[in-house]
Write a protein that holds these residues in place. Sequence first.
Motif, PDB file in Angstrom:
ATOM      1  N   GLU A 163     -18.444   7.337  -8.007  1.00  0.00           N
ATOM      2  CA  GLU A 163     -17.956   8.142  -9.133  1.00  0.00           C
ATOM      3  C   GLU A 163     -18.617   9.522  -9.160  1.00  0.00           C
ATOM      4  OE1 GLU A 163     -17.762   6.364 -12.982  1.00  0.00           O
ATOM      5  OE2 GLU A 163     -17.631   4.353 -12.168  1.00  0.00           O
ATOM      6  N   THR A 164     -18.763  10.129  -7.994  1.00  0.00           N
ATOM      7  CA  THR A 164     -19.367  11.457  -7.947  1.00  0.00           C
ATOM      8  C   THR A 164     -18.385  12.552  -8.357  1.00  0.00           C
ATOM      9  OG1 THR A 164     -18.789  11.556  -5.590  1.00  0.00           O
ATOM     10  CG2 THR A 164     -21.008  10.772  -6.171  1.00  0.00           C
ATOM     11  N   ASN A 165     -17.122  12.348  -8.009  1.00  0.00           N
ATOM     12  CA  ASN A 165     -16.088  13.339  -8.308  1.00  0.00           C
ATOM     13  C   ASN A 165     -14.958  12.644  -9.057  1.00  0.00           C
ATOM     14  OD1 ASN A 165     -14.040  15.279  -8.303  1.00  0.00           O
ATOM     15  ND2 ASN A 165     -14.687  16.102  -6.326  1.00  0.00           N
ATOM     16  N   PRO A 166     -14.598  13.099 -10.274  1.00  0.00           N
ATOM     17  CA  PRO A 166     -13.524  12.406 -11.023  1.00  0.00           C
ATOM     18  C   PRO A 166     -12.186  12.430 -10.295  1.00  0.00           C
ATOM     19  CG  PRO A 166     -14.809  13.831 -12.480  1.00  0.00           C
ATOM     20  CD  PRO A 166     -15.245  14.150 -11.086  1.00  0.00           C
ATOM     21  N   GLU A 167     -11.835  13.552  -9.674  1.00  0.00           N
ATOM     22  CA  GLU A 167     -10.556  13.608  -8.958  1.00  0.00           C
ATOM     23  C   GLU A 167     -10.553  12.660  -7.763  1.00  0.00           C
ATOM     24  OE1 GLU A 167      -9.746  17.591  -7.892  1.00  0.00           O
ATOM     25  OE2 GLU A 167      -9.605  18.324  -9.973  1.00  0.00           O
ATOM     26  N   LEU A 168     -11.671  12.613  -7.053  1.00  0.00           N
ATOM     27  CA  LEU A 168     -11.766  11.708  -5.910  1.00  0.00           C
ATOM     28  C   LEU A 168     -11.725  10.252  -6.362  1.00  0.00           C
ATOM     29  CD1 LEU A 168     -12.101  11.894  -2.832  1.00  0.00           C
ATOM     30  CD2 LEU A 168     -14.563  11.672  -3.167  1.00  0.00           C
ATOM     31  N   TYR A 169     -12.335   9.962  -7.508  1.00  0.00           N
ATOM     32  CA  TYR A 169     -12.318   8.598  -8.033  1.00  0.00           C
ATOM     33  C   TYR A 169     -10.897   8.175  -8.404  1.00  0.00           C
ATOM     34  CZ  TYR A 169     -13.036   4.769 -11.342  1.00  0.00           C
ATOM     35  OH  TYR A 169     -12.963   3.566 -12.008  1.00  0.00           O
ATOM     36  N   LEU A 170     -10.166   9.026  -9.119  1.00  0.00           N
ATOM     37  CA  LEU A 170      -8.802   8.684  -9.524  1.00  0.00           C
ATOM     38  C   LEU A 170      -7.897   8.495  -8.311  1.00  0.00           C
ATOM     39  CD1 LEU A 170      -8.273  11.058 -12.590  1.00  0.00           C
ATOM     40  CD2 LEU A 170      -8.752   8.614 -12.601  1.00  0.00           C
ATOM     41  N   LEU A 171      -8.048   9.350  -7.301  1.00  0.00           N
ATOM     42  CA  LEU A 171      -7.231   9.211  -6.095  1.00  0.00           C
ATOM     43  C   LEU A 171      -7.559   7.923  -5.359  1.00  0.00           C
ATOM     44  CD1 LEU A 171      -5.108  10.456  -4.257  1.00  0.00           C
ATOM     45  CD2 LEU A 171      -6.947  11.703  -3.083  1.00  0.00           C
ATOM     46  N   ALA A 172      -8.822   7.536  -5.329  1.00  0.00           N
ATOM     47  CA  ALA A 172      -9.205   6.299  -4.657  1.00  0.00           C
ATOM     48  C   ALA A 172      -8.627   5.076  -5.376  1.00  0.00           C
ATOM     49  CB  ALA A 172     -10.726   6.204  -4.570  1.00  0.00           C
ATOM     50  N   VAL A 173      -8.702   5.066  -6.708  1.00  0.00           N
ATOM     51  CA  VAL A 173      -8.175   3.925  -7.456  1.00  0.00           C
ATOM     52  C   VAL A 173      -6.653   3.849  -7.330  1.00  0.00           C
ATOM     53  CG1 VAL A 173      -7.961   2.907  -9.753  1.00  0.00           C
ATOM     54  CG2 VAL A 173     -10.126   3.943  -9.050  1.00  0.00           C
ATOM     55  N   GLU A 174      -5.972   4.997  -7.387  1.00  0.00           N
ATOM     56  CA  GLU A 174      -4.518   4.980  -7.230  1.00  0.00           C
ATOM     57  C   GLU A 174      -4.113   4.544  -5.823  1.00  0.00           C
ATOM     58  OE1 GLU A 174      -3.273   8.874  -8.229  1.00  0.00           O
ATOM     59  OE2 GLU A 174      -3.667   8.647 -10.395  1.00  0.00           O
ATOM     60  N   THR A 175      -4.880   4.952  -4.816  1.00  0.00           N
ATOM     61  CA  THR A 175      -4.586   4.512  -3.451  1.00  0.00           C
ATOM     62  C   THR A 175      -4.812   3.011  -3.298  1.00  0.00           C
ATOM     63  OG1 THR A 175      -5.278   6.693  -2.661  1.00  0.00           O
ATOM     64  CG2 THR A 175      -5.097   4.946  -1.031  1.00  0.00           C
ATOM     65  N   LEU A 176      -5.859   2.496  -3.912  1.00  0.00           N
ATOM     66  CA  LEU A 176      -6.078   1.043  -3.883  1.00  0.00           C
ATOM     67  C   LEU A 176      -4.929   0.292  -4.552  1.00  0.00           C
ATOM     68  CD1 LEU A 176      -9.905   0.688  -4.632  1.00  0.00           C
ATOM     69  CD2 LEU A 176      -8.692  -0.105  -2.590  1.00  0.00           C
ATOM     70  N   THR A 177      -4.434   0.798  -5.665  1.00  0.00           N
ATOM     71  CA  THR A 177      -3.297   0.156  -6.329  1.00  0.00           C
ATOM     72  C   THR A 177      -2.089   0.110  -5.409  1.00  0.00           C
ATOM     73  OG1 THR A 177      -4.108   0.990  -8.454  1.00  0.00           O
ATOM     74  CG2 THR A 177      -1.829   0.236  -8.371  1.00  0.00           C
ATOM     75  N   HIS A 178      -1.849   1.200  -4.691  1.00  0.00           N
ATOM     76  CA  HIS A 178      -0.712   1.242  -3.772  1.00  0.00           C
ATOM     77  C   HIS A 178      -0.911   0.291  -2.596  1.00  0.00           C
ATOM     78  CE1 HIS A 178       2.781   3.043  -1.842  1.00  0.00           C
ATOM     79  NE2 HIS A 178       2.060   3.200  -0.722  1.00  0.00           N
ATOM     80  N   ILE A 179      -2.116   0.234  -2.061  1.00  0.00           N
ATOM     81  CA  ILE A 179      -2.375  -0.628  -0.910  1.00  0.00           C
ATOM     82  C   ILE A 179      -2.292  -2.104  -1.310  1.00  0.00           C
ATOM     83  CG2 ILE A 179      -4.160  -1.311   0.738  1.00  0.00           C
ATOM     84  CD1 ILE A 179      -2.736   1.300   1.410  1.00  0.00           C
ATOM     85  N   VAL A 180      -2.813  -2.466  -2.482  1.00  0.00           N
ATOM     86  CA  VAL A 180      -2.740  -3.860  -2.929  1.00  0.00           C
ATOM     87  C   VAL A 180      -1.289  -4.273  -3.141  1.00  0.00           C
ATOM     88  CG1 VAL A 180      -3.319  -5.414  -4.845  1.00  0.00           C
ATOM     89  CG2 VAL A 180      -5.044  -3.874  -3.918  1.00  0.00           C
ATOM     90  N   THR A 181      -0.444  -3.379  -3.623  1.00  0.00           N
ATOM     91  CA  THR A 181       0.972  -3.711  -3.812  1.00  0.00           C
ATOM     92  C   THR A 181       1.671  -3.950  -2.478  1.00  0.00           C
ATOM     93  OG1 THR A 181       0.975  -2.323  -5.795  1.00  0.00           O
ATOM     94  CG2 THR A 181       3.104  -2.932  -4.896  1.00  0.00           C
ATOM     95  N   LEU A 182       1.316  -3.177  -1.448  1.00  0.00           N
ATOM     96  CA  LEU A 182       1.969  -3.331  -0.148  1.00  0.00           C
ATOM     97  C   LEU A 182       1.380  -4.480   0.671  1.00  0.00           C
ATOM     98  CD1 LEU A 182       2.384   0.385   1.008  1.00  0.00           C
ATOM     99  CD2 LEU A 182       4.125  -1.132   0.078  1.00  0.00           C
ATOM    100  N   TYR A 183       0.084  -4.689   0.591  1.00  0.00           N
ATOM    101  CA  TYR A 183      -0.596  -5.704   1.416  1.00  0.00           C
ATOM    102  C   TYR A 183      -1.424  -6.624   0.517  1.00  0.00           C
ATOM    103  CZ  TYR A 183       0.564  -2.281   5.031  1.00  0.00           C
ATOM    104  OH  TYR A 183       1.218  -1.403   5.859  1.00  0.00           O
ATOM    105  N   PRO A 184      -0.783  -7.426  -0.344  1.00  0.00           N
ATOM    106  CA  PRO A 184      -1.573  -8.308  -1.228  1.00  0.00           C
ATOM    107  C   PRO A 184      -2.329  -9.388  -0.465  1.00  0.00           C
ATOM    108  CG  PRO A 184       0.764  -8.798  -1.412  1.00  0.00           C
ATOM    109  CD  PRO A 184       0.659  -7.574  -0.568  1.00  0.00           C
ATOM    110  N   SER A 185      -1.753  -9.890   0.633  1.00  0.00           N
ATOM    111  CA  SER A 185      -2.437 -10.953   1.382  1.00  0.00           C
ATOM    112  C   SER A 185      -3.687 -10.422   2.078  1.00  0.00           C
ATOM    113  CB  SER A 185      -1.480 -11.566   2.417  1.00  0.00           C
ATOM    114  OG  SER A 185      -0.352 -12.122   1.770  1.00  0.00           O
ATOM    115  N   LEU A 186      -3.616  -9.215   2.614  1.00  0.00           N
ATOM    116  CA  LEU A 186      -4.779  -8.646   3.293  1.00  0.00           C
ATOM    117  C   LEU A 186      -5.890  -8.287   2.312  1.00  0.00           C
ATOM    118  CD1 LEU A 186      -3.021  -6.276   5.875  1.00  0.00           C
ATOM    119  CD2 LEU A 186      -3.944  -8.568   6.266  1.00  0.00           C
ATOM    120  N   CYS A 187      -5.527  -8.026   1.043  1.00  0.00           N
ATOM    121  CA  CYS A 187      -6.532  -7.675   0.027  1.00  0.00           C
ATOM    122  C   CYS A 187      -7.023  -8.881  -0.772  1.00  0.00           C
ATOM    123  CB  CYS A 187      -5.940  -6.646  -0.932  1.00  0.00           C
ATOM    124  SG  CYS A 187      -5.522  -5.066  -0.165  1.00  0.00           S
ATOM    125  N   ARG A 188      -6.552 -10.076  -0.443  1.00  0.00           N
ATOM    126  CA  ARG A 188      -6.985 -11.261  -1.205  1.00  0.00           C
ATOM    127  C   ARG A 188      -8.488 -11.496  -1.104  1.00  0.00           C
ATOM    128  NH1 ARG A 188      -3.650 -16.466   0.175  1.00  0.00           N
ATOM    129  NH2 ARG A 188      -2.033 -14.987  -0.493  1.00  0.00           N
TER     130      ARG A 188
END
Length: 758
Positions: A147-172
């Motif tokens: 959480e050093t940079n708020p913009e970087l944090y938000l982009l990381a969390v949004e990217t994780l949301t997108h990746i979990v939606t596409l690859y739920p089995s790999l993120c289990r």
Amino acid sequence: MDAPSSRLKDLLQVQLASDSYAVLHLPFVLETLTKSDFLPSSHTQKWIARVNSLIHSKDPAAKWSGLCLAHQTAVFSREIMLECAQSWVAAGMPLLVNQPAPTAKAAMRLLRLVFSNATDVPEFQRQLCTPNVPKFANALIAMAGKETNPELYLLAVETLTHIVTLYPSLCRPLHGSLSTLALCHLNGSSPTPTPSGHVEACSRLYAVLLLTGGKVNAPNLWRKSLDDTIAFTWGAFLQLRTTFADRGHGNIARPAPSAEDPVVAVPLALDRLRAAVQVVKDMLSTPTSRPVALPAGALVRLCSALLQCSPDEKADVHVDHAVRSLENSVISHLWRFACELLGSLSHAGQHHVTPHLSMLLTHLAFHLEQSRVPAHTLLLLRTVSTLLTNDAKLHDDIVASRLARSVMPFLSVVLSKRSTSSGDDEQGAGQGRSKKSKKRTRGYEGDEVFKVGREVVCTTANEGEVLLASVDVLESLLLRTPVNPPVHSIASRLCLSVYASLPQLPPVMLSPDLSLHSRLSAKLQRVCVNLAIGTTSTMSKSLGLLLSVSDHTAGPTGDLAEVLLHPRIPPLVRSLPHVEMLSLFRAEEGEEEIDVRNRVGLRVLSEPAMEPDVAEKLTPQVQQSNTSNTPRNLPGAKRNTGSSTAQEPALVPMQVDVPPAPTPSTVPRIPQLAQSSQHSIELQAAPIPTVNDPVAQNLLPPPPDPLSSDSAGLGPSSTATVIPPATTHMTPIATSTGEDDDDEPMPTIDLGSDSDSE
């Protein structure tokens, strides 16, 4: 236009000739590139080599420009992306750690595009995505944990949301780490609330974690997560109601009083409630692989409890007044949370909300009847419109009529207003006195006569949106719910009156936003056209007025043509509708319609706005004067132009009652009559209403005067001079001052002064 190969050649030779030039001219290169530039050519491989060299450069700026060029190349050419994905992933993965924020963000966007753009290629998924997606997710979790940079944090969390939606089995296997990351900003903070961007990003991530359970277990995880969130919401809500009486909300037990300082505990509970409501909204919009059981009853009870909060509730015997004031200050936020939940529940539940719709709309109607700020009113109106436009059906005519009565005052502000000034009251009270007892009034004694500016109807953007939202709610109520016939008639006439008066109101006098006038006119035209369709056997009486008004507006006429061409069944085949549903004339008004019209603050020109005590005193005198004159409402009654009291028109426009204005100086009676007569002639010459259209006589209000806040024909005295539009001739009003001469003393004649007597 240059050929694709020559453009890439020019960019490589000039803008990308060196690393410093690539950084300097990067915006120009990104704007210049098109999809046709990446067609197979001899310069494509040179372009790929140059982009890879920039990515592997030791200069951080050149590395950043190479990542941006690779991302743009992957967007325009999927073939090049599949060819270079292995090298780009190998070069971009180490850049997520211990790198400047621009470089890390560019690498994150490039890897997200690579993992998302070829999900339909099995070999690409097996060789590249399967081994690298878990590494990418772990790197993002580590980056977000800092959480050093708020913009970087938000982009990381949004990217994780997108990746979990596409690859739920790999993120289990990462479910625990992802849950910890998502919940870190959903437990609230105090006294500084959690930033809304962090709450929304973490809420979306938490809502998609259920997909890691697979097709079989995902629905069970969704229901368990939703039940836990609802229980957490109840706990945060009850922490904000410690000084209020316990309503007994089902099986929810009141939590123990917090030992923290109320200055910290109340904002903390409010922040937790805000986060919990956001999680419920996101979970209701999350798609699932199989049908799930929606706890509509539990959500409705929660929304009902939030809507029932009021600062006027009785408190316990011994309460801390400081805590009570803090809890009262957040009640408006509770109403907003309830409206947001109801909107999401209506979209997700649809017809499952029908059993609870009557109760929910009753709560909303109560709030609309109160005096709220425009922002809260707009939120309530949009919630009502959302509940009525979805598949849920309202079958309670009492609730529908109450909603219509509560919404009509928001739309009636467009009509001309009539204020009860002291001069009007004096003239109304003087009608019962004889000429001998009348005293000459003197005007121009106060500052009110210098008021030459007319107030704008909607001064803020929220007030204009309230107008549009009230039209949407009235449309849903009149067309989809069983509104009582008297209320239906008054609401229909109100919509027609506002629609007919809009062409006479300049857009600048309606709102500073000039587009509001056209948007409101388009919405009202749609409502009026739907009402003019009538039934399968007959049209509405408003069709003539609607056609006459639409001829002078720039609105579309396709719906009107459809109304005219709509096939009708003869009246003998189908039963005719009730007269009240199509009533437009004042002579057809019943007692219920008059009562509804008075309750919503709508009056007509022939009804003077007087106080109850004044009306009771004048009743015997008015009845006595009416018995000696010609009946007013008889069709064959003639107009006596020489009398000071003119005949009351049978068809008069609507107006809005407003609170009494400050007492202005009285104006001489004869100039007032002359002014009213001139105003009535201008009304007759208005281009909107037709001369022989009886419907326009009952609906059109007087044209608003852009230079005066109170029109000359708005007071009770103007009812004696307004000429009905149905009259084909105009009779001038006599302006003789003989009545004022009666008040002067008769001069005496001295007979002894005659010269002949000498």
